[in-house]
Structures are given as C-alpha cells and as structure tokens.
Design a protein around this motif. Structure first.
Motif, mmCIF file in Angstrom:
data_model
loop_
_atom_site.group_PDB
_atom_site.id
_atom_site.type_symbol
_atom_site.label_atom_id
_atom_site.label_comp_id
_atom_site.label_asym_id
_atom_site.label_seq_id
_atom_site.Cartn_x
_atom_site.Cartn_y
_atom_site.Cartn_z
ATOM 1 N N SER A 1 0.843 -1.002 0.102
ATOM 2 C CA SER A 1 -0.041 -0.072 0.069
ATOM 3 C C SER A 1 0.920 1.273 -0.074
ATOM 4 C CB SER A 1 -1.084 0.071 1.201
ATOM 5 O OG SER A 1 -0.009 0.131 2.393
ATOM 6 N N VAL A 2 2.041 1.061 0.722
ATOM 7 C CA VAL A 2 2.841 2.482 0.649
ATOM 8 C C VAL A 2 3.471 2.596 -0.760
ATOM 9 C CG1 VAL A 2 5.232 3.150 1.602
ATOM 10 C CG2 VAL A 2 3.483 2.335 3.032
ATOM 11 N N LEU A 3 3.821 1.544 -1.594
ATOM 12 C CA LEU A 3 4.320 1.752 -2.632
ATOM 13 C C LEU A 3 3.268 2.086 -3.748
ATOM 14 C CD1 LEU A 3 6.674 1.188 -4.831
ATOM 15 C CD2 LEU A 3 5.524 -1.377 -5.095
ATOM 16 N N TRP A 4 2.011 1.940 -3.337
ATOM 17 C CA TRP A 4 0.964 2.215 -4.301
ATOM 18 C C TRP A 4 0.703 3.825 -4.167
ATOM 19 C CZ3 TRP A 4 -3.468 4.502 -2.937
ATOM 20 C CH2 TRP A 4 -4.654 4.603 -4.125
ATOM 21 N N ALA B 1 6.788 11.531 -1.725
ATOM 22 C CA ALA B 1 7.584 10.734 -0.459
ATOM 23 C C ALA B 1 7.096 11.251 0.777
ATOM 24 C CB ALA B 1 9.137 11.290 -0.688
ATOM 25 N N VAL B 2 6.453 12.360 1.002
ATOM 26 C CA VAL B 2 5.593 12.631 2.427
ATOM 27 C C VAL B 2 4.683 11.621 2.502
ATOM 28 C CG1 VAL B 2 4.690 14.469 3.486
ATOM 29 C CG2 VAL B 2 6.765 15.116 2.039
ATOM 30 N N TRP B 3 3.848 11.470 1.413
ATOM 31 C CA TRP B 3 2.429 10.799 1.632
ATOM 32 C C TRP B 3 3.010 9.296 2.001
ATOM 33 C CZ3 TRP B 3 -1.912 11.986 2.803
ATOM 34 C CH2 TRP B 3 -2.490 13.271 2.630
ATOM 35 N N ALA B 4 4.194 8.669 1.037
ATOM 36 C CA ALA B 4 4.680 7.533 1.359
ATOM 37 C C ALA B 4 5.129 7.151 2.763
ATOM 38 C CB ALA B 4 5.675 6.879 0.381
ATOM 39 N N VAL B 5 6.060 8.153 3.447
ATOM 40 C CA VAL B 5 6.462 8.047 4.701
ATOM 41 C C VAL B 5 5.510 8.212 5.572
ATOM 42 C CG1 VAL B 5 8.003 8.959 6.404
ATOM 43 C CG2 VAL B 5 8.661 8.876 4.033
ATOM 44 N N GLY B 6 4.463 8.981 5.557
ATOM 45 C CA GLY B 6 3.407 9.039 6.502
ATOM 46 C C GLY B 6 2.640 7.655 6.697
ATOM 47 N N TRP C 1 0.025 4.392 9.126
ATOM 48 C CA TRP C 1 -0.894 3.986 8.245
ATOM 49 C C TRP C 1 -2.307 4.161 8.479
ATOM 50 C CZ3 TRP C 1 -4.819 0.666 7.124
ATOM 51 C CH2 TRP C 1 -5.110 0.339 5.820
ATOM 52 N N VAL C 2 -2.893 4.052 9.845
ATOM 53 C CA VAL C 2 -4.188 4.155 10.190
ATOM 54 C C VAL C 2 -4.801 5.595 10.018
ATOM 55 C CG1 VAL C 2 -5.550 4.152 12.211
ATOM 56 C CG2 VAL C 2 -4.102 2.196 11.620
ATOM 57 N N VAL C 3 -3.783 6.341 9.946
ATOM 58 C CA VAL C 3 -4.213 7.868 9.936
ATOM 59 C C VAL C 3 -3.887 8.269 8.322
ATOM 60 C CG1 VAL C 3 -3.753 10.291 10.442
ATOM 61 C CG2 VAL C 3 -3.804 8.871 12.182
ATOM 62 N N PHE C 4 -2.809 8.212 7.802
ATOM 63 C CA PHE C 4 -2.486 8.634 6.522
ATOM 64 C C PHE C 4 -3.150 8.117 5.323
ATOM 65 C CE2 PHE C 4 0.664 10.771 8.756
ATOM 66 C CZ PHE C 4 0.868 11.868 8.131
ATOM 67 N N PRO D 1 -6.348 6.680 5.040
ATOM 68 C CA PRO D 1 -7.428 7.053 4.741
ATOM 69 C C PRO D 1 -7.474 8.570 4.218
ATOM 70 C CG PRO D 1 -7.548 5.938 6.812
ATOM 71 C CD PRO D 1 -6.353 6.001 6.262
ATOM 72 N N LEU D 2 -6.695 9.355 4.961
ATOM 73 C CA LEU D 2 -6.607 10.903 4.626
ATOM 74 C C LEU D 2 -6.162 10.929 2.903
ATOM 75 C CD1 LEU D 2 -6.390 13.669 5.647
ATOM 76 C CD2 LEU D 2 -4.121 13.402 6.356
ATOM 77 N N TYR D 3 -5.166 10.114 2.680
ATOM 78 C CA TYR D 3 -4.615 10.281 1.467
ATOM 79 C C TYR D 3 -5.894 9.706 0.393
ATOM 80 C CZ TYR D 3 -2.512 9.124 -2.971
ATOM 81 O OH TYR D 3 -2.009 9.168 -4.334
ATOM 82 N N LEU D 4 -6.636 8.709 0.682
ATOM 83 C CA LEU D 4 -7.628 8.557 -0.211
ATOM 84 C C LEU D 4 -8.739 9.699 -0.227
ATOM 85 C CD1 LEU D 4 -8.108 4.701 0.897
ATOM 86 C CD2 LEU D 4 -7.161 5.776 -1.110
ATOM 87 N N VAL D 5 -8.961 10.140 0.730
ATOM 88 C CA VAL D 5 -9.850 11.740 0.463
ATOM 89 C C VAL D 5 -9.384 12.665 -0.144
ATOM 90 C CG1 VAL D 5 -11.203 13.380 2.117
ATOM 91 C CG2 VAL D 5 -11.069 10.895 2.969
#
Length: 74
Positions: free
Chosen positions: A18-21, A49-54, A59-62, A64-68
């Motif tokens: 999921s991080v790679l995606w 890179a910021v999204w991936a590291v987050g 993962w639990v926070v970032f 769903p936040l990324y998807l929105v």
C-alpha cells in the motif's frame, strides 16, 4: 512454526504494497499537475515521498487521509 512466520509477514507485505501504491499514485498525480495535498493550519502534506513516509509510519491515519485527498485532487 512456518505458518506463524507467514501469518506475521502478511500484514507487513500489505503495508509495504500500500505504501508503494501511494507513492506511485501520488507521483502520477504530480505528473498530471494535480498534486494530492492536505493542509491543516501550519501542517501541509504534499509530495509522493511525504505521503509514502506518512503511510509507512502511521498508516491508520495517512491512508484514509490520502484516499480522501486523492478524490478531491481529481
């Protein structure tokens, strides 16, 4: 013993996939000029890179936040 190791590896593999995606998807959005961004006050999350590291760290926070934010970016 082998099944325990396999069971323990499944969440790790899913996390890394999921991080790679997220990294690849955020990069594709950047290439199209529609960056995925989030800001709240002085905190801004942008860039693949910021999204991936987050996602890797919290993962639990970032995720769903990324998807929105991804949906809003178009």
């Amino acid at each position: 013993m082998g099944s325990t190791a396999t069971t323990a590896l499944i969440p790790l593999v899913l996390l890394l996939a999921s991080v790679l995606w997220v990294y690849q998807d955020a990069s594709a959005h950047d290439d199209r000029g529609a960056s995925v961004r989030f800001s709240a006050g002085s905190v801004e999350v942008s860039g693949p890179a910021v999204w991936a590291v987050g996602c890797l760290c919290l993962w639990v926070v970032f995720m769903p936040l990324y998807l929105v934010c991804r949906r809003q970016a178009g």
